[in-house]
Design a protein around this motif. Structure first.
Motif, mmCIF file in Angstrom:
data_model
loop_
_atom_site.group_PDB
_atom_site.id
_atom_site.type_symbol
_atom_site.label_atom_id
_atom_site.label_comp_id
_atom_site.label_asym_id
_atom_site.label_seq_id
_atom_site.Cartn_x
_atom_site.Cartn_y
_atom_site.Cartn_z
ATOM 1 N N GLU A 1 84.384 -1.082 33.705
ATOM 2 C CA GLU A 1 85.721 -1.685 33.727
ATOM 3 C C GLU A 1 85.652 -3.184 33.443
ATOM 4 O O GLU A 1 86.623 -3.769 32.994
ATOM 5 C CB GLU A 1 86.398 -1.436 35.080
ATOM 6 C CG GLU A 1 86.942 -0.034 35.254
ATOM 7 C CD GLU A 1 85.844 1.021 35.220
ATOM 8 O OE1 GLU A 1 85.880 1.912 34.347
ATOM 9 O OE2 GLU A 1 84.919 0.935 36.067
ATOM 10 N N ASP A 2 84.509 -3.791 33.700
ATOM 11 C CA ASP A 2 84.295 -5.212 33.376
ATOM 12 C C ASP A 2 82.789 -5.478 33.385
ATOM 13 O O ASP A 2 82.189 -5.721 34.431
ATOM 14 C CB ASP A 2 85.003 -6.111 34.392
ATOM 15 C CG ASP A 2 84.948 -7.588 34.007
ATOM 16 O OD1 ASP A 2 84.261 -7.920 33.024
ATOM 17 O OD2 ASP A 2 85.595 -8.400 34.688
ATOM 18 N N THR A 3 82.157 -5.439 32.202
ATOM 19 C CA THR A 3 80.709 -5.636 32.143
ATOM 20 C C THR A 3 80.310 -7.050 32.562
ATOM 21 O O THR A 3 79.219 -7.256 33.083
ATOM 22 C CB THR A 3 80.171 -5.360 30.725
ATOM 23 O OG1 THR A 3 80.832 -6.231 29.798
ATOM 24 C CG2 THR A 3 80.414 -3.915 30.315
ATOM 25 N N GLY A 4 81.204 -8.009 32.347
ATOM 26 C CA GLY A 4 80.876 -9.397 32.694
ATOM 27 C C GLY A 4 80.654 -9.610 34.177
ATOM 28 O O GLY A 4 79.948 -10.545 34.583
ATOM 29 N N ALA A 5 81.247 -8.754 35.010
ATOM 30 C CA ALA A 5 81.104 -8.893 36.462
ATOM 31 C C ALA A 5 79.855 -8.201 36.983
ATOM 32 O O ALA A 5 79.573 -8.253 38.192
ATOM 33 C CB ALA A 5 82.338 -8.327 37.158
ATOM 34 N N TYR A 6 79.089 -7.569 36.088
ATOM 35 C CA TYR A 6 77.922 -6.802 36.533
ATOM 36 C C TYR A 6 76.998 -7.618 37.437
ATOM 37 O O TYR A 6 76.696 -8.782 37.169
ATOM 38 C CB TYR A 6 77.101 -6.298 35.338
ATOM 39 C CG TYR A 6 75.790 -5.694 35.796
ATOM 40 C CD1 TYR A 6 75.741 -4.399 36.278
ATOM 41 C CD2 TYR A 6 74.617 -6.461 35.831
ATOM 42 C CE1 TYR A 6 74.561 -3.855 36.760
ATOM 43 C CE2 TYR A 6 73.428 -5.931 36.313
ATOM 44 C CZ TYR A 6 73.408 -4.636 36.780
ATOM 45 O OH TYR A 6 72.244 -4.116 37.284
ATOM 46 N N GLY A 7 76.533 -6.967 38.505
ATOM 47 C CA GLY A 7 75.488 -7.523 39.350
ATOM 48 C C GLY A 7 75.930 -8.472 40.443
ATOM 49 O O GLY A 7 75.114 -8.838 41.297
ATOM 50 N N ARG A 8 77.191 -8.876 40.461
ATOM 51 C CA ARG A 8 77.641 -9.817 41.495
ATOM 52 C C ARG A 8 77.514 -9.223 42.895
ATOM 53 O O ARG A 8 77.375 -9.960 43.860
ATOM 54 C CB ARG A 8 79.093 -10.243 41.236
ATOM 55 C CG ARG A 8 79.208 -11.232 40.074
ATOM 56 C CD ARG A 8 80.663 -11.525 39.730
ATOM 57 N NE ARG A 8 80.718 -12.667 38.827
ATOM 58 C CZ ARG A 8 81.111 -13.891 39.174
ATOM 59 N NH1 ARG A 8 81.471 -14.142 40.414
ATOM 60 N NH2 ARG A 8 81.129 -14.877 38.285
ATOM 61 N N ASP A 9 77.581 -7.920 42.999
ATOM 62 C CA ASP A 9 77.428 -7.260 44.294
ATOM 63 C C ASP A 9 75.960 -7.023 44.641
ATOM 64 O O ASP A 9 75.633 -6.658 45.770
ATOM 65 C CB ASP A 9 78.173 -5.928 44.298
ATOM 66 C CG ASP A 9 77.737 -5.021 43.158
ATOM 67 O OD1 ASP A 9 77.496 -5.544 42.050
ATOM 68 O OD2 ASP A 9 77.647 -3.802 43.358
ATOM 69 N N LEU A 10 75.058 -7.239 43.666
ATOM 70 C CA LEU A 10 73.633 -7.011 43.891
ATOM 71 C C LEU A 10 72.821 -8.302 43.883
ATOM 72 O O LEU A 10 71.602 -8.269 44.041
ATOM 73 C CB LEU A 10 73.071 -6.077 42.807
ATOM 74 C CG LEU A 10 73.688 -4.680 42.683
ATOM 75 C CD1 LEU A 10 73.015 -3.915 41.550
ATOM 76 C CD2 LEU A 10 73.561 -3.914 43.998
#
Length: 578
Positions: free
Chosen positions: A257-266
């Motif tokens: 849904e938004d690849t740019g936000a990837y990993g912010r939760d990790l």
């Protein structure tokens, strides 16, 4: 009561038989001449009952399933995973809806028309007495809608349990699995990435790197279904990519849904993932990035420019702007302004020469004035986006935008037409006629007249249908252009470059099967790369083996239970008589 008297005393019972009575041997002889009367029965009904076992004896895993998917590439990836698991379990995935015993409808909730198609398909399935299982964002977001009542639903994070839901639905039950995936209370990205899968195109692997997002857009219904951001670990994504290349894939799409936000939760980010993925991409294969919203890409512009310049990454990025009016963007809660969008586009155009920027625009959002719309028109005229997705606004139930004062329907339609006319007023590829380009051929055109390839900038190039080109890098000379494509003729001195990867799987073949599964079912699972008829025979053999294994397991279970009961009865018998 008077007593019975006998005048003659009989010595024995045999004295009652007189000479006129028939002897036993006479009765036996007469029996041979008796013709038995045949009982008539409805043979047609008997055969029907014999061929149609009662519902409680239905064996799941031998039925035909038709799968229909609407929406984004993330949804398409989910559909491929569900098809793979069902096929691996023994179900036959059919392309003919009329032949199927069950319809699996994988929905999209972005716009009203997509949900209308979904609803109509449910109605049609019910009219044709098909079993139905619903999937995707519509039932996940609103499972209590009237037209979904009594139907089985598989949630967007529960696709690894699709076999269970289909199995129970085949038996006549209604099952709903809608919960999120969690590990020690932490929400996960979804089902495992190493599940069996049937790729719609054996040359293209779609990998969902995360689900959900960090935004709260007032018009978006997808957030209700996919939830907040949950990313897959980098190692799992790299492993999935490596496995795909081993199965002959030559192009990977990253989606979410938004690849740019990837990993912010990790505690990581998108560039870190991309560098790890680039390291495992074989020469001749390509990586395509999915959609990213402006706020998150702004933080990584320098690194993203370096990655997009890599020879095995398409110089392509999808960045939705939605409107060029800051007032409208604020009402949408998009968390950026038009200047932010322009900064991203201008920077990437400078650092990645020739990059393709695709974007989305919504026409007629609540409160949009004529002046707001004209600002959007100016943005399109300034940047002349080669790929532009124009959408008329549809109020989605349960969203804040649905409660806002709406723009009249006629105005929304007119603005959509006006912007579409401007988009079609320019040809983005005319200046490329005469160029020599290297393209990767991955599919066939809709009219079946050409093969479809993409160049370095993910621009569509149509090439002649030469079977030796499929899945290969080819050098072509551009001789014609249209609004959405170019046409290329293979250069006379060009060589066809084969990526350093394995031979692709056959169309419809199950990928991602574990060694444990392969060893159990033998060599039948991998369809040979031969003509389609032989592939079909291979898939039939696969299903037959799987069904035999399942029947064997069922018989073994029944035999075990029967022996146990027999032993119990024997023990009771011994105890009673001792």
């Amino acid at each position: 009561m008077p007593s019975a008297s006998c005048d003659t005393l009989l010595d024995d019972i045999e004295d009652m038989v007189t000479q006129e009575d028939s002897k036993p041997q006479d009765r036996h002889f007469a029996r041979k001449h008796v013709v038995p009367k045949v009982r008539k029965r409805n043979s047609q009904k008997y055969l029907q009952e014999e061929n149609s076992p009662p519902s409680d004896s239905i064996i799941p895993g031998i039925q035909k399933v038709w799968i229909r998917t609407w929406g984004c590439s993330h949804n398409n990836s989910d559909g491929e995973y569900m098809a793979g698991q069902l096929a691996a379990y023994g179900y036959e995935i059919t392309e003919k809806a009329s032949d199927a015993d069950l319809w699996l409808l994988n929905s999209c909730t972005v716009k009203n028309p997509a949900e209308d198609h979904f609803r109509n398909s449910i109605k049609k399935a019910q009219e044709e007495n098909k079993k139905v299982v619903l999937a995707g964002c519509v039932p996940q977001a609103q499972p209590r809608q009237d037209y979904l009542r009594g139907l089985s639903i598989i949630g967007v994070q529960q696709i690894d349990r699709v076999v269970e839901v289909v199995e129970e639905t085949i038996k006549g039950h209604s099952v709903r699995l809608l919960g999120p995936k969690k590990d020690h209370g932490k929400r996960l990205g979804g089902a495992r990435l190493d599940l069996p899968k049937i790729r719609k195109n054996p040359l293209i692997e779609i990998i969902s790197i995360n689900t959900g997002c960090l935004n709260a857009c007032t018009y978006c219904k997808t957030k209700h279904a996919r939830g907040t951001l949950a990313s897959y670990p980098i190692d799992e994504l790299v492993d999935r990519a490596r496995q795909s290349f081993q199965e002959g894939v030559c192009e990977i799409w990253l989606t979410s849904e938004d690849t740019g936000a990837y990993g912010r939760d990790l505690g990581t980010d998108l560039p870190t993932l991309l560098w790890r993925l680039v390291a495992v991409i074989p020469e001749g294969a390509m990586l395509r990035l999915g959609m990213t919203n402006p706020p998150y890409i702004l933080e990584h512009l320098e690194e993203m420019a370096k990655i997009l310049n890599h020879p095995r990454v398409y110089a392509f990025l999808h960045i939705p702007v939605q409107s060029a009016s800051d007032t409208v963007l604020m009402d949408m809660k998009r968390e950026y302004c038009v200047a932010d969008f322009k900064r991203v586009v201008d920077f990437l155009k400078e650092k990645v020469p020739g990059i393709t920027i695709a974007t989305d625009i919504i026409c007629g959002f609540p409160g949009e004035t004529d002046q707001d719309f004209q600002e959007t028109v100016k943005l399109v005229e300034e940047y002349k986006f080669p790929s532009l997705f124009i959408n008329q606004f549809y109020p989605r139930p349960g969203t804040p935008a649905a409660k806002m004062e709406q723009v009249p329907a006629q105005v929304k339609k007119q603005r959509t037409k006006d912007l579409s006319r401007i988009f079609h007023s320019y040809n983005p590829y005319d200046h490329k006629i005469g160029e020599r380009q290297q393209v990767l051929v991955t599919e066939e055109s809709f009219d079946s007249k050409f093969y479809v390839a993409h160049n370095r900038f993910y621009e569509q190039v149509l090439v002649p249908k030469n079977p030796s080109f499929m899945g290969k890098m080819v050098e072509v000379d551009i001789y014609e252009s249209g609004k959405h494509f170019m046409k290329g003729q293979p250069a006379s001195d060009a060589r066809v470059y084969t990526p350093s990867i394995s031979k692709p799987l056959a169309k419809g073949e199950v990928s991602g099967l574990t060694e444990e599964f392969r060893s159990r079912c033998g060599s039948h699972l991998r369809a040979p790369s031969v003509p389609s008829s032989a592939s079909q025979r291979g898939s039939v053999s696969s299903r037959t083996v799987l069904r035999l294994h399942r029947l064997h397991d069922a018989c073994a279970l029944k035999m075990s239970v029967g022996l146990a009961l027999l032993a119990l009865l024997f023990a009771l018998f011994v105890k009673v008589y001792n």
